[in-house]
Motif scaffolding. Sequence first.
Motif, PDB file in Angstrom:
ATOM      1  N   GLY A 271       0.755  -1.335  -0.096  1.00  0.00           N
ATOM      2  CA  GLY A 271       0.066  -0.139   0.056  1.00  0.00           C
ATOM      3  C   GLY A 271       0.897   1.309  -0.240  1.00  0.00           C
ATOM      4  N   ARG A 272       2.082   1.186   0.074  1.00  0.00           N
ATOM      5  CA  ARG A 272       3.040   2.287  -0.047  1.00  0.00           C
ATOM      6  C   ARG A 272       3.624   2.445  -1.345  1.00  0.00           C
ATOM      7  N   MET A 273       3.671   3.742  -2.167  1.00  0.00           N
ATOM      8  CA  MET A 273       4.499   3.926  -3.208  1.00  0.00           C
ATOM      9  C   MET A 273       5.773   4.045  -2.891  1.00  0.00           C
ATOM     10  N   ILE A 274       6.663   3.475  -3.165  1.00  0.00           N
ATOM     11  CA  ILE A 274       8.227   3.448  -3.091  1.00  0.00           C
ATOM     12  C   ILE A 274       8.710   3.876  -4.408  1.00  0.00           C
ATOM     13  N   HIS A 275       9.665   4.894  -4.465  1.00  0.00           N
ATOM     14  CA  HIS A 275      10.232   5.476  -5.671  1.00  0.00           C
ATOM     15  C   HIS A 275      11.730   5.358  -5.522  1.00  0.00           C
ATOM     16  N   ILE A 276      12.243   4.539  -6.500  1.00  0.00           N
ATOM     17  CA  ILE A 276      13.646   4.122  -6.521  1.00  0.00           C
ATOM     18  C   ILE A 276      14.503   4.622  -7.635  1.00  0.00           C
ATOM     19  N   ARG A 277      15.682   5.249  -7.588  1.00  0.00           N
ATOM     20  CA  ARG A 277      16.259   5.873  -8.645  1.00  0.00           C
ATOM     21  C   ARG A 277      17.776   5.710  -8.355  1.00  0.00           C
ATOM     22  N   TYR A 278      18.471   5.544  -9.451  1.00  0.00           N
ATOM     23  CA  TYR A 278      19.783   5.415  -9.746  1.00  0.00           C
ATOM     24  C   TYR A 278      20.412   6.517 -10.445  1.00  0.00           C
ATOM     25  N   TRP A 279      21.491   6.941  -9.842  1.00  0.00           N
ATOM     26  CA  TRP A 279      22.272   8.207 -10.425  1.00  0.00           C
ATOM     27  C   TRP A 279      23.718   7.818 -10.763  1.00  0.00           C
ATOM     28  N   PRO A 280      24.242   8.311 -11.849  1.00  0.00           N
ATOM     29  CA  PRO A 280      25.783   8.007 -11.720  1.00  0.00           C
ATOM     30  C   PRO A 280      26.528   9.058 -10.943  1.00  0.00           C
ATOM     31  N   VAL A 281      27.519   8.867 -10.303  1.00  0.00           N
ATOM     32  CA  VAL A 281      28.306   9.987  -9.419  1.00  0.00           C
ATOM     33  C   VAL A 281      29.574  10.133 -10.446  1.00  0.00           C
ATOM     34  N   ARG A 282      29.791  11.334 -10.732  1.00  0.00           N
ATOM     35  CA  ARG A 282      30.959  11.928 -11.559  1.00  0.00           C
ATOM     36  C   ARG A 282      31.510  12.741 -10.841  1.00  0.00           C
ATOM     37  N   GLY A 283      33.065  12.871 -11.018  1.00  0.00           N
ATOM     38  CA  GLY A 283      33.811  13.651 -10.707  1.00  0.00           C
ATOM     39  C   GLY A 283      33.848  15.112 -11.446  1.00  0.00           C
ATOM     40  N   ASP A 284      34.432  16.218 -11.015  1.00  0.00           N
ATOM     41  CA  ASP A 284      34.483  17.365 -11.700  1.00  0.00           C
ATOM     42  C   ASP A 284      35.175  17.111 -13.094  1.00  0.00           C
ATOM     43  N   ASP A 285      35.778  16.090 -13.287  1.00  0.00           N
ATOM     44  CA  ASP A 285      36.504  15.971 -14.661  1.00  0.00           C
ATOM     45  C   ASP A 285      35.660  14.909 -15.463  1.00  0.00           C
ATOM     46  N   GLY A 286      34.468  14.572 -14.748  1.00  0.00           N
ATOM     47  CA  GLY A 286      33.747  13.662 -15.716  1.00  0.00           C
ATOM     48  C   GLY A 286      33.781  12.100 -15.311  1.00  0.00           C
ATOM     49  N   ARG A 287      34.881  11.802 -14.550  1.00  0.00           N
ATOM     50  CA  ARG A 287      35.105  10.448 -14.260  1.00  0.00           C
ATOM     51  C   ARG A 287      34.124   9.795 -13.540  1.00  0.00           C
ATOM     52  N   TYR A 288      33.950   8.614 -14.008  1.00  0.00           N
ATOM     53  CA  TYR A 288      32.572   7.850 -13.238  1.00  0.00           C
ATOM     54  C   TYR A 288      33.213   7.457 -11.880  1.00  0.00           C
ATOM     55  N   LEU A 289      32.643   7.730 -10.681  1.00  0.00           N
ATOM     56  CA  LEU A 289      32.999   7.452  -9.287  1.00  0.00           C
ATOM     57  C   LEU A 289      32.202   6.205  -8.716  1.00  0.00           C
ATOM     58  N   GLY A 290      30.987   6.148  -9.517  1.00  0.00           N
ATOM     59  CA  GLY A 290      30.094   5.074  -8.469  1.00  0.00           C
ATOM     60  C   GLY A 290      28.623   5.530  -8.884  1.00  0.00           C
ATOM     61  N   THR A 291      27.944   4.774  -8.133  1.00  0.00           N
ATOM     62  CA  THR A 291      26.221   4.940  -8.667  1.00  0.00           C
ATOM     63  C   THR A 291      25.759   5.066  -7.163  1.00  0.00           C
ATOM     64  N   LEU A 292      24.725   6.183  -7.060  1.00  0.00           N
ATOM     65  CA  LEU A 292      24.002   6.455  -6.005  1.00  0.00           C
ATOM     66  C   LEU A 292      22.395   6.018  -6.155  1.00  0.00           C
ATOM     67  N   GLU A 293      22.036   5.295  -5.099  1.00  0.00           N
ATOM     68  CA  GLU A 293      20.686   4.789  -5.081  1.00  0.00           C
ATOM     69  C   GLU A 293      19.957   5.690  -4.051  1.00  0.00           C
ATOM     70  N   THR A 294      18.685   6.078  -4.530  1.00  0.00           N
ATOM     71  CA  THR A 294      17.919   6.830  -3.648  1.00  0.00           C
ATOM     72  C   THR A 294      16.534   6.027  -3.516  1.00  0.00           C
ATOM     73  N   VAL A 295      16.011   5.897  -2.497  1.00  0.00           N
ATOM     74  CA  VAL A 295      14.643   5.135  -2.170  1.00  0.00           C
ATOM     75  C   VAL A 295      13.957   6.201  -1.186  1.00  0.00           C
ATOM     76  N   GLN A 296      12.715   6.458  -1.697  1.00  0.00           N
ATOM     77  CA  GLN A 296      11.569   7.570  -0.963  1.00  0.00           C
ATOM     78  C   GLN A 296      10.175   6.847  -1.085  1.00  0.00           C
ATOM     79  N   ASP A 297       9.703   6.989   0.064  1.00  0.00           N
ATOM     80  CA  ASP A 297       8.394   6.729   0.187  1.00  0.00           C
ATOM     81  C   ASP A 297       7.473   7.932  -0.266  1.00  0.00           C
ATOM     82  N   VAL A 298       6.981   7.820  -1.341  1.00  0.00           N
ATOM     83  CA  VAL A 298       6.203   9.139  -1.857  1.00  0.00           C
ATOM     84  C   VAL A 298       4.788   9.038  -1.743  1.00  0.00           C
TER      85      VAL A 298
END
Length: 314
Positions: A271-298
């Motif tokens: 019964g809860r709507m859960i919003h899940i997103r993934y974002w690439p994390v990049r440095g100032d030079d554009g280098r891939y540093l990893g991935t951020l996951e965000t989870v929110q009850d909306v």
Amino acid sequence: MSQRWDELLKRDHEVTERVFAAMEAKFSCADPPPPALVGLLVQYLHYVDQCHNQKEELHLFPRLEQMGMPRHGGPLGVMLQEHDRAREILARLAPLATAYAAGDRQTLAELAAAFAEYAALCKDHFWKENDILYPMALRMLDDGQAAEVVAGIEQVEAALGAGTRAHYYRIAEEIVGRAELADLSFGLERDVLAAILNTLPVELSFIDHEDRVRYFSHEHGEKIFGRTRGAIGTAVHNCHPPKSLHLVNQILADFKAGRREVAEFWIDMSGRMIHIRYWPVRGDDGRYLGTLETVQDVTAIRRLTGEQRLLGPA
């Protein structure tokens, strides 16, 4: 999608404020700023006065005046007065900076004082524009007038040469780089930064460039997707059921290759709507540093209607 006129002008403000912060740090150091750095500052301040301010004076302000905003008195009058005041300070600052860049160290104290005065005026000015003038202008100008302001901004930049904005933004980043301006998070104690992340109504998880779990928030609080400290250092592929591994691999591959900037899903969980997103994390030079996951009850957010402008019950 092309940017709105206020987004273009606010971006100028943001870049300029980073330059101010970088130079304030250098002027406050025991060691005097390098002459070459001060030379770059002179070049960049030319952009602020001869390009940024002209965008407003030639194309934004006249349209506001046509729509009934008085040129003398009120927000528009204050902005014009402050532009004039900035030019007066810059008229003192520029020759001092030029002399210092040429090797005259006797100008340092006077130069630092003039710069501090100029930066303080501009920062206060930018705040007034961002929070007062621009919102008023957005309400006053129709789509056609807004498009004319954008065209006017491009015209002012083109008159100074091809790629004017990009050229001066590169100078700004060189100033920031040489001054080794720290990220704003460096001014926070680690426990304060951790408390901020744990206070967010969003659960965060970070996977590094080797696809290993390195961080998750709300360790001691209630979590939508439970996990323990034992997950730290674990390969992300071991944290997902086999049936979803192909999605995980596709997302990470797309992020690393620069093919995707967000991946999002939403699910009904009891019964809860859960919003899940993934974002690439990049440095100032554009280098891939990893991935951020965000989870929110909306769930509650989806039920919002109308407006609430007053403080609700505690």
